[in-house]
Design an enzyme around this catalytic site. Structure first.
Site, PDB file in Angstrom:
ATOM      1  N   CYS A 118       3.499 -65.332   4.434  1.00  0.00           N
ATOM      2  CA  CYS A 118       3.262 -64.677   5.722  1.00  0.00           C
ATOM      3  C   CYS A 118       4.347 -64.972   6.761  1.00  0.00           C
ATOM      4  CB  CYS A 118       1.892 -65.068   6.275  1.00  0.00           C
ATOM      5  SG  CYS A 118       0.520 -64.695   5.154  1.00  0.00           S
ATOM      6  N   HIS A 251       1.985 -63.597  13.765  1.00  0.00           N
ATOM      7  CA  HIS A 251       1.370 -63.229  12.490  1.00  0.00           C
ATOM      8  C   HIS A 251      -0.108 -62.945  12.722  1.00  0.00           C
ATOM      9  CE1 HIS A 251       0.037 -63.108   8.458  1.00  0.00           C
ATOM     10  NE2 HIS A 251      -0.554 -64.286   8.475  1.00  0.00           N
ATOM     11  N   ASN A 281      -4.902 -58.877   7.783  1.00  0.00           N
ATOM     12  CA  ASN A 281      -3.727 -59.707   7.529  1.00  0.00           C
ATOM     13  C   ASN A 281      -2.888 -59.030   6.454  1.00  0.00           C
ATOM     14  OD1 ASN A 281      -1.863 -61.662   6.759  1.00  0.00           O
ATOM     15  ND2 ASN A 281      -3.337 -63.337   6.704  1.00  0.00           N
TER      16      ASN A 281
END
Length: 324
Positions: A118, A251, A281
């Site tokens: 990520c 993020h 996500n």
């Protein structure tokens, strides 16, 4: 010495939207209990985009790349560098970046992948910035793209409700005016076990556990502490006060993490770009997708200061401070 400036952005989301209610109904057929209220309260996620079976990360990445090139007013053959950040490549090799290059119908420019989960897009952005500053590259295409739906255990509600598929892209171009002001990249491999997909291919067989596994509480604690520290470090490096930030583009993992970080940084929540309610996500794609949304709706404007942050498995984290 040239600087790197963001000159274009693009994003792509698969057309199939799966709401929390849709997901709950599907999981119920597997004997897994969840609900829209349970997911929204704990994560802030209300829906996600899921790629159709057979869709490849390179397909999503290419669509985002074309949008970013159009936004920048460039052609694919103007590029000197293509970097794709992904944890879900089409193949072991060739790289997804090379596949995107082929899809764009060009060759010659350097092309490679970055794998920092990520945090991948932040790592890739920092790499492209360094190459532009070194005078090796004039125009770079940086992409974060994922088909995370392919590595989820759909019987594990602790993880399968959190993720979606998508791709985001940026064009960086050499400039006499500073764009990327400072970068901080970090990792702690000792924490690899708290977020991982530990399977591999050996002898033609999948060995180990190929699905994403996560210790949610450990990730939450490390993510908050790491990103707060990283924000202070990157602003100190640039000689800019945190209070001068116009936007934070973090993020998109969990709304509780975002709210906790903004409070610790004394940054108003309305200065934090949030798209996880619609995107979930999307791992390496989450930062460029969120940036593209805010760029195109006019919240991000020339001259503003934006802090881009990623955190993910490895354990990795990083920050990029940008003057738009």
């Amino acid at each position: 010495m040239p600087y790197a400036r963001i000159t274009g952005t693009g994003g792509y989301l698969p057309p199939r939207i799966v709401t929390n209610d849709d997901l709950a109904a599907d999981l119920a057929t597997r004997g897994v209990e969840t609900s829209d209220a349970w997911i929204t309260e704990r994560t802030g996620i209300r829906q996600r985009h899921i790629a159709d079976p057979g869709a490849k990360t390179s397909d999503l990445a290419t669509a985002a790349a074309r949008a970013a090139l159009e936004n920048a007013g460039l052609q694919a053959d103007d590029l000197d560098l293509i970097i794709v950040a992904t944890s879900t490549p089409d193949f072991i090799f060739p790289s997804t970046a090379c596949l995107v290059q082929a899809n764009l119908g060009v060759g010659g420019a350097a092309a490679f992948d970055v794998q920092a989960v990520c945090s991948g897009f932040v790592y890739a952005l920092a790499t492209a910035d360094a190459m532009i500053r070194a005078g090796r590259v004039r125009h770079a295409l940086v992409i974060g793209a994922e088909v995370f739906s392919g590595i989820l255990d759909w019987n594990d509600r602790r993880t399968c409700v959190l993720f979606g598929d998508g791709a985001g892209a940026m064009v960086l171009s050499a400039s006499d005016e500073p764009g990327i002001l400072a970068v901080r990249l970090n990792a702690d491999g000792r924490q690899q076990h708290i977020l991982c997909a530990a399977g591999n291919v050996s002898g033609g067989q999948v060995t180990g556990d190929p699905f994403l596994r996560m210790d949610g509480q450990a990730v939450f604690k490390l993510a908050v502490n790491s990103l707060v520290r990283s924000a202070h470090e990157v602003c100190d490096e640039a000689g800019i006060a945190l209070s001068s930030l116009d936007w934070m583009v973090p993020h998109q993992a969990n709304v509780r993490i975002l709210n906790f970080i903004s409070r610790k940084l004394d940054l108003p929540e309305d200065k934090v770009i949030v798209t996880l309610d619609k995107h979930a996500n999307t791992s390496a794609a989450s930062v460029p997708l969120a940036f593209d949304v805010a760029w195109r709706d006019g919240r991000l404007r020339p001259g503003q200061l934006a802090l881009l942050q990623g955190v993910g498995g490895g354990f990795t984290w990083g920050s990029v401070l940008v003057r738009l």
